[in-house]
Each structure stands twice: as C-alpha cells, then as structure tokens.
Motif scaffolding. Structure first.
Motif, short mmCIF file in Angstrom:
data_model
loop_
_atom_site.label_atom_id
_atom_site.label_comp_id
_atom_site.label_asym_id
_atom_site.label_seq_id
_atom_site.Cartn_x
_atom_site.Cartn_y
_atom_site.Cartn_z
N GLU A 12 -8.62 -10.01 9.64
CA GLU A 12 -8.46 -11.20 8.78
C GLU A 12 -8.16 -10.40 7.28
O GLU A 12 -7.36 -10.96 6.59
N ALA A 13 -9.15 -9.39 7.28
CA ALA A 13 -9.04 -8.71 5.79
C ALA A 13 -7.64 -8.26 5.74
O ALA A 13 -7.02 -8.47 4.76
N ILE A 14 -7.02 -7.54 6.66
CA ILE A 14 -5.77 -6.93 6.74
C ILE A 14 -4.65 -7.85 6.30
O ILE A 14 -3.70 -7.78 5.53
N THR A 15 -4.77 -9.16 7.19
CA THR A 15 -3.84 -10.00 7.00
C THR A 15 -3.71 -10.69 5.64
O THR A 15 -2.65 -10.85 5.01
N TYR A 16 -4.86 -11.04 5.29
CA TYR A 16 -4.74 -11.47 3.80
C TYR A 16 -4.25 -10.59 2.73
O TYR A 16 -3.99 -10.66 1.61
N ALA A 17 -4.64 -9.41 3.06
CA ALA A 17 -4.32 -8.17 1.92
C ALA A 17 -2.78 -7.90 1.72
O ALA A 17 -2.28 -7.67 0.93
N LEU A 18 -2.13 -7.99 3.14
CA LEU A 18 -0.82 -7.60 3.30
C LEU A 18 0.24 -8.18 2.51
O LEU A 18 0.22 -9.50 2.27
N VAL A 34 6.80 -6.44 1.29
CA VAL A 34 7.41 -5.72 2.70
C VAL A 34 8.89 -6.13 2.85
O VAL A 34 9.75 -5.09 3.18
N LEU A 35 9.21 -7.32 2.13
CA LEU A 35 10.63 -7.51 2.50
C LEU A 35 11.75 -6.99 1.23
O LEU A 35 12.57 -7.15 1.86
N ASN A 65 1.86 -12.26 -2.11
CA ASN A 65 1.93 -10.90 -2.72
C ASN A 65 0.38 -10.37 -2.25
O ASN A 65 -0.05 -9.57 -2.60
N GLY A 66 -0.29 -11.34 -1.40
CA GLY A 66 -1.57 -10.77 -0.92
C GLY A 66 -2.74 -11.45 -1.70
O GLY A 66 -2.76 -11.87 -2.82
#
Length: 598
Positions: free
Chosen positions: A367-373, A378-379, A416-417
């Motif tokens: 979840e931490a990775i998901t919210y941070a990305l 990326v696009l 933007n995370g």
C-alpha cells in the motif's frame, strides 16, 4: 523486440516510443499531463456482439468518397519478421495480416463505429452447443486463395493442426491449448508433427464432416472461441504441398484483398490487389488502392515530420503502427491543417508495476508503494495525455465491464503520489528505511521514469536500490520466480475484448513459473477459484461484470500490482489519404478502409 512489434497477451520485450517495455504494447505522444488540448479523444468500448449470417455477408459498406486506384505509401519503423499467419503475434504484422490473411471470424468495424465479431471465411460467428464445448463453423461459397483454389474445410483443419508443429513458435496458442486441454507447451503432445506426417487430430477434437463444415470439440467450455479464431495467428494456410513449412514464412498465399508482390526484409514491401478475392464474400474489407508501398526504418520522428510536411509523396503517406513522436504532438495539436489529418484512440494495453508478493508479504508495504508512486511522472516521458490516460484500475476502457472513475487508492485525484501517507503506512509496518530493489529497463524513457519513481519512494521512507536491466532481456529477468527484485514495471494488453485474457494470465497462482506472466507471483485461493468460476459463464455481459468485480478484489484486498495508465496514441496521414479511421481492435489506423483521394 522493437517498439511497434507488440504482442498481445504474451511475454515479449517491446519498447514504447523507444522506451517503455510492454507485454503487448506501444504508445506515444507529447506534452504534459495537464495539457488542456488532448487532441482527438479516445472512446471507450463496450461489449462486442457475435454477429449472424446477415451481418457477415459481403460486400462491406462503401466508404463515403472512396474510389479505386492510386498507391498508399506506408512508413514503418520495423520490418516484418513473419508473413506466415501462424507466426504473427505482433501489432505491425497484425495490421499487415488484415490485408492478406482471412480467418474463420474477424472483428468488423462498420461506418457507424460499431464493432461486431462476424464470420470471415465462415458464414457467421459460429454456432455453439453443449454449453460452449462444441462450436460449428460453415464456410462461405466463393472463398479462394490468391492462386484461385477454393478454401475448404481441409485447409481450415490444416491451419489449426500445423499450429502444433515445432517450427511454429511465435503465434497465439489459445486454440491449441483448448483442443488439447493442456496449459503451456504441453499441447504439442496431441499432434507433435503438426499433421505433416499424415496424422490428424481425432474427430472427437476437430471434425470436418464435409468440405464446408468445421467442428471444434472441447473438454471445457470456451465461449470466447469466436474471438480467438479471429486472431491474425489463425489465418488460413492451405493443406498439402502449398504449405512449404518454414519457407511459407517468406512466401505465403493470400486470401485477403491484397497479396505480396515483393518483400525485401529490412527495406521494403509491395502489396498489390489479389484478383482472386471476392468482395461479395467479405463484409469487413475493401480493396480501394492499387498498391501499398511499404518502406521500413522510419523512426517515429522521421515518419511524423515527413507526413506533417505534406509534400510530394508524403501527401500519399500514412502508417500501420508508427505514431506521432513525443516532440511533434504539440505541433500537431496546435496546427489545424495537421490536426485535421490526425486520428487518436486507446490501445489495448495498461502500464502497471508488479510488486513481488514473495518478498513484499506485508500488504501495508505494498500500500505504501501504491500511494507513493507518481503515476503522472510515469506517463510524462511517453507523451502525457496524448500518450495515455491515468489509470485507477486493472481493466482497460476498451473492455466490457470497465467502470469509469474507479480509483480505490486515489491515484487519479493525487497522480503525483502521497509520500506522507505512504511513509505512515511503512512506519505502521515497522519497515521504515527498508531496502527496496527497483528494476527498470535501460531505455531513455524508463531511465527518466526511474529517477522520479525512486525519488518518490525515498520520500516515502524506502531505501531504494535501482537496478537497470537490458531492454532486450528485461522480461526474461523480471519473469523469473526467484527474480531478486521487489518492484518492476510490467504492462499487459488483452488479446480480444474480454478480461478473461487479462486476469487469468496475470493473477492465476497456478501459473507461477519462470517465463510465465504472473509477474507479481500472487497465489490467492479466492482469485484462483473465481477465475475458474467466471471462465464457465456463457453470458459475455455477466462475465464482464464478474471479471471487473474480481479485479476490484485483486486490487483492494490483495494488491499485487499498481496500475499507472491506459495507453493511447495519435497517428497522422498525408492530405491525399482518405478513410483514416482509428480501429480500437487493431489499436491503430484501419488499413482496410484506406483510399487515395482524387
């Protein structure tokens, strides 16, 4: 594998605008994600119906203003690796195959923008019985190969039997696997020589009771068969001496409106009209241009500038799969004379990041990775809003069942995370400053993205170890079960308009193996059992809803991947090219509708 050479639903290394690696994908564009002028808007796709005999009867409806004659010049970056339909599973060859190779069914796009699965060589999209285990196809009258010989059920039987031969390595394997009721390469055991030794599949598997009838018998229900047999990889190949096995890849016999006059690998190809093709038998294709002159080695920037200039032969130029390069998109959007010659649409692919479930076992870490990305970052290198649309879920807008606005982690609201929320979750898990190995490909765009991703993850409290991998072996490396990496991009595209070609290959825990497509190594009992249950649903609309519900469970309750964006692209043509229609099923300009303006 190169950017335009895009496989659907199979592990293949391909670059996106010379960058992002995808399993079936490519896209491009320019500008930033906040651009107000997004160009021609991509359209969402709904359920595609299986059509009856009336809708499958030719000729195709005329294109308004179209007239026969002239030469269309196709500017392509990559040469064709294969001409044998059984070896075709990439996007540029798939475009070519629409002009050359007919199959039992095809997806028809009519002049009103409606998509249907129609009979191509068959009189309709198939007659089903036995709860989806038996499918019968009746061949049309008047269907021929370029040498004038009639296409019969013997040729259709051979088309599917030769798929079992060892030299057929690049095409789709759906129907073979279903006939053998086997996963992976085990299907070859059913007919090891592919029929070239005189042996055939038993009638209990594939039956041809007369010259016009083909019957498939499966041990399990396969309600998506009309989609599958319409893939380019199942184009008809004649039985007997005309099938020259490996050599057929260089000189195939056409069944479509055009045939290959010449092909110089890496340089050029010329297609001319196939006089044996009868438009009365074909409800989806046209034969307007006299020729297609195809030249290779045109990078996106080169083809874009040539066609934008609209000078000389460039007025008669378009492309199969090249797209407007990132640096040219704003010029296209700001110049009405160029913008009017552009088309845009979704592609079938989703960019996402796999999280290794073997190493990241605590859901709070994922979840931490998901919210941070920072999915906007990326696009950005791939064209911003012209190259993609930020994603909240796992199901493409082109798939039935897609629910617009689904965004369980607020990524669309905060692209933007959210490093603060991510850091809080990581602290709750007792994993602040944990080592996180992040793998990415060594393309220009992926290198740019890696900096933004690593910076966001560091702000969230991760000790990020970036690992750059060679683009040409990227999926081989991240595709290992004991990969050693925690986070890595993997993208996916559906093979036909069903989430059944997305969820099972990516998230079925029984398919975890080196080289398989379950990159996150997720093995969840509910996911596995739901895949089995939904695969048996015969109603496509009900199945679509159930697949989306399962995708929500996967994302909200399990969280093995982080969706980033849905692919889009923009393409342009010269002012003398007519019939430029973006075909969602082909993910590009439909070559069967093109004509030369007088």
């Amino acid at each position: 594998m190169t950017p335009n050479q895009v496989r659907r639903g199979r592990a293949a290394v391909v670059a996106l605008t010379a960058g992002a690696l995808v399993l079936s994908a490519c896209s491009s564009g320019s500008g930033d994600s906040d651009s107000k002028d997004k160009g021609p808007q991509a359209k969402e796709q709904g359920l595609i119906e299986f059509a009856n005999a009336k809708d499958s009867t030719g000729p195709a409806q005329d294109i308004k203003g179209a007239a026969p004659g002239g030469t269309v010049r196709i500017l392509q970056r990559d040469s064709f690796s294969h001409l044998d339909p059984a070896q075709i599973y990439v996007s540029d060859e798939g475009m070519l195959s629409t002009l050359l190779h007919r199959r039992l069914t095809t997806v028809k796009l009519d002049n009103k923008g409606k998509y249907t699965v129609v009979g191509d060589l068959a009189t309709d999209s198939g007659q089903v019985s036995d709860g989806g285990k038996t499918w019968k196809f009746t061949l049309k009258d008047g269907i021929k190969l370029e040498d004038g010989s009639a296409i019969t059920s013997k040729d259709i039987r051979h088309t599917f039997e030769r798929q079992f031969a060892e030299f057929i390595t690049e095409g789709p394997t759906f129907v073979q696997g279903w006939l053998a009721n086997e996963a992976g390469a085990k299907y070859r055991k059913l007919l090891p020589k592919g029929g070239f030794d005189g042996k055939h599949l038993p009638d209990s598997v594939l039956e041809t009771p007369d010259s016009k009838t083909v019957v498939f018998h499966f041990k399990q229900a396969h309600n998506d068969l009309p989609y599958a047999v319409g893939m380019a990889g199942y184009g008809v190949v004649p039985d007997g001496a005309k099938d020259t096995k490996e050599k057929y890849d260089k000189k195939p016999l056409s069944s479509g409106p055009y045939k290959v006059q010449s092909f110089k690998s890496g340089k050029s190809a010329t297609l001319v009209k196939n006089t044996a093709w009868d438009p009365k038998t074909d409800s989806s294709r046209h034969q307007y241009p006299n020729k297609f002159e195809i030249t290779f080695n045109h990078q996106f920037e080169d083809s874009s500038k040539r066609i934008m200039s609209d000078t000389g032969d460039n007025k008669y130029a378009t492309t199969f799969t090249n797209q407007v390069d990132a640096g040219s998109v704003q010029k296209v959007l700001s110049d009405p004379s160029i913008k009017s010659r552009s088309v845009s649409g979704y592609q079938s692919y989703i960019a996402q990041y796999a999280m290794n479930m073997k190493t990241l076992k605590d859901k709070r870490i994922r979840e931490a990775i998901t919210y941070a990305l920072p999915i906007k970052s990326v696009l950005a290198p791939y064209g911003g809003t012209a190259g993609g649309e930020l994603a909240g879920g796992l199901i493409s807008p082109l798939l039935p069942g897609y629910q617009k606005g689904y965004d369980p982690y607020g990524k669309l609201k905060n692209p933007n995370g959210d490093p603060a929320k991510a850091k809080k979750l990581l602290k709750e898990a007792g994993k602040l400053n944990m080592k996180l190995t992040y793998a990415y490909a060594n393309s220009k765009e992926d290198q740019q993205v890696s900096v933004a991703v690593a910076d966001a993850l560091k702000k969230a409290g991760f000790n990020v170890q970036r690992k750059e991998l060679p683009a040409d072996t990227y999926y081989d490396l991240v595709g290992k079960v004991d990969t050693g990496y925690d986070l890595y991009r993997n993208n996916w595209g559906h093979d036909w308009p069903s989430s059944g070609t997305v969820i099972p290959p990516l998230f079925d825990g029984r398919k975890i193996a080196d080289g398989a497509n379950n990159y996150s190594h997720v093995d969840n009992a509910k996911i596995n059992s739901e895949i089995d249950r939904i695969n048996k649903i015969s109603d496509p609309a009900k199945a679509a809803t159930e697949w989306f519900d399962l995708s929500k469970y996967i994302l909200e309750d399990v969280l093995p991947v982080v969706p980033a964006y849905y692919y889009k692209q923009m393409q342009i043509s010269g002012s003398k090219i007519g019939g430029t229609v973006y075909n969602d099923d082909l993910s590009g300009i439909d070559p069967t509708k093109l004509y030369v303006k007088k």
